[in-house]
Design an enzyme around this catalytic site. Structure first.
Site, PDB file in Angstrom:
ATOM      1  N   ARG A  68       9.569   2.832  11.103  1.00 17.90           N
ATOM      2  CA  ARG A  68      10.546   2.338  10.130  1.00 17.90           C
ATOM      3  C   ARG A  68      11.884   1.999  10.783  1.00 17.90           C
ATOM      4  O   ARG A  68      12.571   2.842  11.330  1.00 17.90           O
ATOM      5  CB  ARG A  68      10.731   3.336   8.976  1.00 17.90           C
ATOM      6  CG  ARG A  68      11.278   4.677   9.356  1.00 17.90           C
ATOM      7  CD  ARG A  68      11.171   5.669   8.215  1.00 17.90           C
ATOM      8  NE  ARG A  68       9.789   6.022   7.984  1.00 17.90           N
ATOM      9  CZ  ARG A  68       9.370   7.204   7.526  1.00 17.90           C
ATOM     10  NH1 ARG A  68      10.235   8.137   7.217  1.00 17.90           N
ATOM     11  NH2 ARG A  68       8.101   7.453   7.356  1.00 17.90           N
TER      12      ARG A  68
ATOM     13  N   ARG B 261      -0.056  13.013  10.246  1.00 15.43           N
ATOM     14  CA  ARG B 261       1.278  13.580  10.512  1.00 15.43           C
ATOM     15  C   ARG B 261       1.514  14.794   9.626  1.00 15.43           C
ATOM     16  O   ARG B 261       1.208  14.742   8.432  1.00 15.43           O
ATOM     17  CB  ARG B 261       2.373  12.549  10.228  1.00 15.43           C
ATOM     18  CG  ARG B 261       2.371  11.473  11.250  1.00 15.43           C
ATOM     19  CD  ARG B 261       3.548  10.524  11.149  1.00 15.43           C
ATOM     20  NE  ARG B 261       3.479   9.653  12.299  1.00 15.43           N
ATOM     21  CZ  ARG B 261       3.753   8.358  12.297  1.00 15.43           C
ATOM     22  NH1 ARG B 261       4.169   7.782  11.186  1.00 15.43           N
ATOM     23  NH2 ARG B 261       3.642   7.661  13.387  1.00 15.43           N
TER      24      ARG B 261
ATOM     25  N   ASP C  64       0.797  -1.232   0.000  1.00 16.22           N
ATOM     26  CA  ASP C  64       0.000   0.000   0.000  1.00 16.22           C
ATOM     27  C   ASP C  64       0.828   1.280   0.000  1.00 16.22           C
ATOM     28  O   ASP C  64       0.322   2.347  -0.301  1.00 16.22           O
ATOM     29  CB  ASP C  64      -0.933   0.016   1.232  1.00 16.22           C
ATOM     30  CG  ASP C  64      -0.181  -0.164   2.553  1.00 16.22           C
ATOM     31  OD1 ASP C  64       1.040  -0.336   2.514  1.00 16.22           O
ATOM     32  OD2 ASP C  64      -0.818  -0.140   3.615  1.00 16.22           O
ATOM     33  N   HIS C  65       2.110   1.194   0.343  1.00 15.04           N
ATOM     34  CA  HIS C  65       2.923   2.408   0.486  1.00 15.04           C
ATOM     35  C   HIS C  65       3.616   2.813  -0.815  1.00 15.04           C
ATOM     36  O   HIS C  65       3.498   3.924  -1.283  1.00 15.04           O
ATOM     37  CB  HIS C  65       3.995   2.193   1.555  1.00 15.04           C
ATOM     38  CG  HIS C  65       3.507   2.381   2.956  1.00 15.04           C
ATOM     39  ND1 HIS C  65       2.554   1.587   3.528  1.00 15.04           N
ATOM     40  CD2 HIS C  65       3.859   3.282   3.910  1.00 15.04           C
ATOM     41  CE1 HIS C  65       2.338   1.987   4.776  1.00 15.04           C
ATOM     42  NE2 HIS C  65       3.113   3.024   5.029  1.00 15.04           N
TER      43      HIS C  65
ATOM     44  N   SER D 204       7.165   7.305  12.769  1.00 18.05           N
ATOM     45  CA  SER D 204       6.975   6.007  12.137  1.00 18.05           C
ATOM     46  C   SER D 204       7.797   4.904  12.792  1.00 18.05           C
ATOM     47  O   SER D 204       8.750   5.159  13.525  1.00 18.05           O
ATOM     48  CB  SER D 204       7.314   6.102  10.656  1.00 18.05           C
ATOM     49  OG  SER D 204       8.565   5.521  10.403  1.00 18.05           O
TER      50      SER D 204
ATOM     51  N   ASP E 282       4.173  -1.109  11.368  1.00 21.10           N
ATOM     52  CA  ASP E 282       3.745   0.226  10.998  1.00 21.10           C
ATOM     53  C   ASP E 282       3.191   0.883  12.254  1.00 21.10           C
ATOM     54  O   ASP E 282       2.426   0.252  12.996  1.00 21.10           O
ATOM     55  CB  ASP E 282       2.663   0.164   9.910  1.00 21.10           C
ATOM     56  CG  ASP E 282       2.414   1.541   9.338  1.00 21.10           C
ATOM     57  OD1 ASP E 282       2.914   1.837   8.235  1.00 21.10           O
ATOM     58  OD2 ASP E 282       1.737   2.347  10.009  1.00 21.10           O
TER      59      ASP E 282
HETATM   60  C1  MIC Z   1       4.294   6.502   8.187  1.00 20.34           C
HETATM   61  O1  MIC Z   1       3.120   6.822   8.298  1.00 20.34           O
HETATM   62  O2  MIC Z   1       5.246   7.230   8.523  1.00 20.34           O
HETATM   63  C2  MIC Z   1       4.613   5.126   7.640  1.00 20.34           C
HETATM   64  C3  MIC Z   1       5.241   5.303   6.324  1.00 20.34           C
HETATM   65  O3  MIC Z   1       3.427   4.393   7.487  1.00 20.34           O
HETATM   66  C4  MIC Z   1       5.531   4.419   8.639  1.00 20.34           C
HETATM   67  C5  MIC Z   1       6.078   3.129   8.174  1.00 20.34           C
HETATM   68  C6  MIC Z   1       7.207   3.282   7.206  1.00 20.34           C
HETATM   69  O4  MIC Z   1       8.034   4.169   7.341  1.00 20.34           O
HETATM   70  O5  MIC Z   1       7.261   2.451   6.301  1.00 20.34           O
HETATM   71  C7  MIC Z   1       4.902   4.174  10.006  1.00 20.34           C
HETATM   72  O6  MIC Z   1       4.004   4.873  10.392  1.00 20.34           O
HETATM   73  O7  MIC Z   1       5.387   3.313  10.751  1.00 20.34           O
HETATM   74 FE1  SF4 Z   2       0.132   4.978   5.049  1.00 20.74          FE
HETATM   75 FE2  SF4 Z   2       1.473   5.652   7.256  1.00 20.74          FE
HETATM   76 FE3  SF4 Z   2       0.038   7.462   5.925  1.00 20.74          FE
HETATM   77 FE4  SF4 Z   2      -1.198   5.571   7.238  1.00 20.74          FE
HETATM   78  S1  SF4 Z   2       0.093   7.158   8.110  1.00 20.74           S
HETATM   79  S2  SF4 Z   2      -1.681   6.254   5.165  1.00 20.74           S
HETATM   80  S3  SF4 Z   2       0.178   3.815   6.965  1.00 20.74           S
HETATM   81  S4  SF4 Z   2       1.856   6.400   5.193  1.00 20.74           S
END
Ligand code: MIC
Ligand code: SF4
Length: 657
Positions: A549, A379, A64-65, A547, A119
């Site tokens: 990550r 965010r 999905d990313h 995140s 995530d």
């Molecule tokens: C995000 O919202 O920052 C992400 C991308 O979903 C991350 C995961 C990632 O960095 O792949 C998260 O929230 O953990």
């Molecule tokens: Fe995707 Fe992270 Fe954004 Fe949710 S917050 S939509 S999991 S990138």
């Protein structure tokens, strides 16, 4: 003793330790989820553990990313994930099926169980009464292999909800209100539990918006009870068998109670550039807006989209506004298409984006310089949109659509009087469209053994950390402020496609601090690594927010970062540092932070002994000629992991006995 929801689940799942707040515990994980941006590493590490098949009740891999597919990298990842997931006994949700949290809520969530996801927004399923926790990919890989998940036994913050939301006030405003009270700092080691008479008035998708963005509080998880509303949602998803009622005991004790009267809430906005920089929308009224996006795992449910479509029906978006929507799942998109809500949106001038993370992770729709962008996301860290010094505000879908029509920040409550728009109240459907054909089932064991895994050349198995030595000679390559997020450490957006290639992705570690025509952080760190000198990063409060990550630990580790010295470090990031054998140190006296300068040479003697058993360690700043003390806030297991050279080596060692 009367119990909270959190402790009821913990008690049932406890496999190690005692349920005493603040103490380390290990719990059994029923379900896991991974997404493509963290999932490739998780599955590569799972493979190197040699476990073969997943040992959980259910594991799901989502794509999905990374959907933009400039170059072969993303598609290589998708094919790898599809083939390895099925071989390993996991389900695989294909690109186009939706955002992991939305799909998991719809199709797999189950009250009273545990979910671990790679995530940080995994707590979305707390809206279903699950204890759903975000973690690094390696922790999830261990859980897929049947290992326990280790966490600090939490304190429970109770949020008593009373009353009912008024028209135009949304569940997003509940969590924004809570962010204004608790902020993004200082909540590590807590779970937020919602209770009170107001709970019954919220649908599961509304609850999920609240628990989703609980991640921004920095808590371990957020949870709602499972009640009539939960049953209704599961029935509408054709999954009534998954229902079980789940309530806290009536006199359950919380460590702190916060009261929120839903009837008194007003539309709120998180102003740039932190989710806790909250102001009433009323105060922002009239601010010119050039971009509005509705979507992300926080606000992309059918109800959110139907409300937006209802407001847009027969109207046009303001000509100065670029307006886009990204439904959360294929189920949502299909239903919008079938009931003609999608047509209302298109006619109004909406850009219809793919049902994926998209702009939320900087994959497209970066706003112009100096313009206001309103998003229903979770965010708004500076630069996350892909534009430097962006002006991104987080709002409810109600505020978003009102502002898109008016061309300026608009409190949606005025719509009726100003343009005659009534609040389109939307009911949960009695039956959602159910079609799981985009979810691949695991291969049966007998077919799995010979099944081929698709391994494109852009997928590189991550290196393991080298063992720590007893004396660490290091240089401070970066001194940063409070609230450094993992987006600062490892940018996503255009760089996301290198997630499966650590040497390549490492080139942009701390990219936002790099200056033109000067060597980058990565180049300087690699230079030190060649000379056998470690890199150390010094930081303020809440280092590693945001995140999950693990690349924010994995890539610095690859560059030779061996210690982080901060005023405080956030939960998931701290675990990731330990998993990749980077020592997390916290200042004993915060004033010492001011005495250290970039490029100072530090020496840490007796490191291994200290990791083994000490609470504190002395560090010498050789350049500024002073000693200072840092604390080692580590559980016995953390200590063993660091000494073993990271979680992977530790897990293999455990398996060998
Ligand atoms: C995000 O919202 O920052 C992400 C991308 O979903 C991350 C995961 C990632 O960095 O792949 C998260 O929230 O953990
Ligand atoms: Fe995707 Fe992270 Fe954004 Fe949710 S917050 S939509 S999991 S990138």
């Amino acid at each position: 003793m009367a119990k909270t929801l959190t402790y009821k689940i913990l008690e049932k799942h406890l496999v190690d330790g005692e349920l005493i707040p603040g103490k380390p515990i290990g719990i059994r994980i029923d379900q896991t989820l991974t997404q493509d941006a963290t999932g490739t590493t998780a599955f590569l590490l799972f493979e190197s553990m040699g476990v073969g098949r997943v040992k959980t009740e259910l594991s799901v891999s989502y794509v999905d990313h990374n959907m933009s597919q400039f170059g072969p990298e993303n598609h290589n990842d998708h094919l790898y994930l599809q083939s390895i997931a099925r071989k390993a006994g996991a389900y695989h949700s294909r690109p186009g099926n939706g955002i992991c949290h939305q799909v998991h809520l719809e199709r797999f969530s189950r009250p009273g169980t545990t979910l671990l996801g790679s995530d940080s927004h995994t707590p979305t399923c707390g809206g279903m009464g699950m204890l759903a926790i975000g973690a690094g990919g390696l922790d999830v890989a261990v859980a897929m292999g049947g290992g326990a998940f280790y966490l600090t036994c939490p304190k429970v913050i109770g949020v008593r909800l009373t009353g009912t939301l008024r028209d135009w006030v949304a569940s997003k405003d509940i969590i924004l209100k809570l962010l204004s009270i608790l902020t993004t700092k200082g909540n590590v080691g807590c779970v937020v539990e919602y209770f009170g008479s107001g709970v019954k008035n919220l649908t599961v998708p509304q609850r999920a918006t609240v628990t989703n963005m609980g991640a921004e509080l920095g808590v371990t998880s957020s949870i709602f009870p499972s009640d009539k509303m939960t049953r209704k949602f599961l029935e509408a998803q054709g999954r009534e068998k998954a229902f079980q009622p789940f309530e806290p005991d009536p006199d359950a004790k919380y460590d702190r109670v916060i009261e929120i009267d839903l009837s008194r809430l007003e539309p709120l906005a998180a102003c740039p550039s932190s989710p806790d920089n909250i102001r009433p929308v009323e105060e922002l009224h009239g601010l010119e807006v050039h971009q509005v996006i509705v979507g992300s795992c926080t606000n992309s449910s059918l109800n959110d989209m139907m409300m937006v479509a209802g407001v847009l029906k027969g109207r046009k978006i303001h000509p100065q506004v670029e307006f886009a929507i990204a439904p959360g799942s294929r189920q949502v998109l299909e239903m919008l298409a079938k009931n003609s809500a999608l047509a209302n949106m298109i006619v109004a001038g909406a850009r219809i984006l793919e049902n994926s993370c998209g702009p939320c992770i900087g994959q497209g729709c970066s706003p112009a310089d100096n313009v206001v962008s309103l998003r229903t996301f979770n965010r708004n860290f500076s630069g996350r949109t892909g534009t430097k010094n962006d002006r991104c505000y987080l709002v409810s879908p109600e505020t978003a659509v009102a502002s898109a029509i008016m061309g300026e920040f608009t409190d949606p409550r005025i719509l009726k009087d100003v343009v005659g728009i009534r609040y389109p109240s939307v009911k949960l459907p009695s039956r959602f469209e159910i079609d799981d054909s985009m979810i691949d089932e695991p291969l049966p064991v007998e077919e799995a053994y010979d099944a081929k895994v698709h391994r494109g050349p852009t997928i590189v198995v991550p290196e393991s950390p080298t063992p720590l030595s007893d004396t660490l000679q290091g240089k401070v390559l970066l001194k940063c402020d409070d609230k450094i997020t993992t987006d600062h450490i490892m940018p996503a957006g255009a760089f996301l496609k290198y997630r499966s290639n650590v040497p390549e992705y490492s080139k942009v570690v701390f990219n936002c601090f790099n200056e033109e025509d000067k060597p980058t952080f990565a180049e300087r760190a690699m230079e030190l690594k060649k000379q056998d000198i470690s890199t150390i990063v010094v930081a303020g409060q809440s280092y590693g927010q945001g995140s999950s990550r693990e690349h924010a630990a994995l890539c610095p580790m690859y560059l030779g970062v061996r210690a982080i010295i901060a005023k405080s470090i956030e939960r998931i990031h701290k675990a990731n540092l330990i998993n990749f054998a980077i020592v997390p140190l916290e200042f004993g006296n915060e004033a010492d932070y001011n005495k250290i300068n970039p490029d100072d040479e530090l020496s840490i003697a007796g490191l291994l002994k200290a990791i083994e058993s000490a609470e504190e360690i002395m560090i010498t700043d050789k350049t500024a000629s002073f000693d200072f003390t840092c604390s080692l806030k580590l559980s016995p297991r953390d200590r063993k992991i660091l000494l073993a050279g990271g979680l992977l080596k530790y897990t293999k060692k455990q398996a060998r006995g």
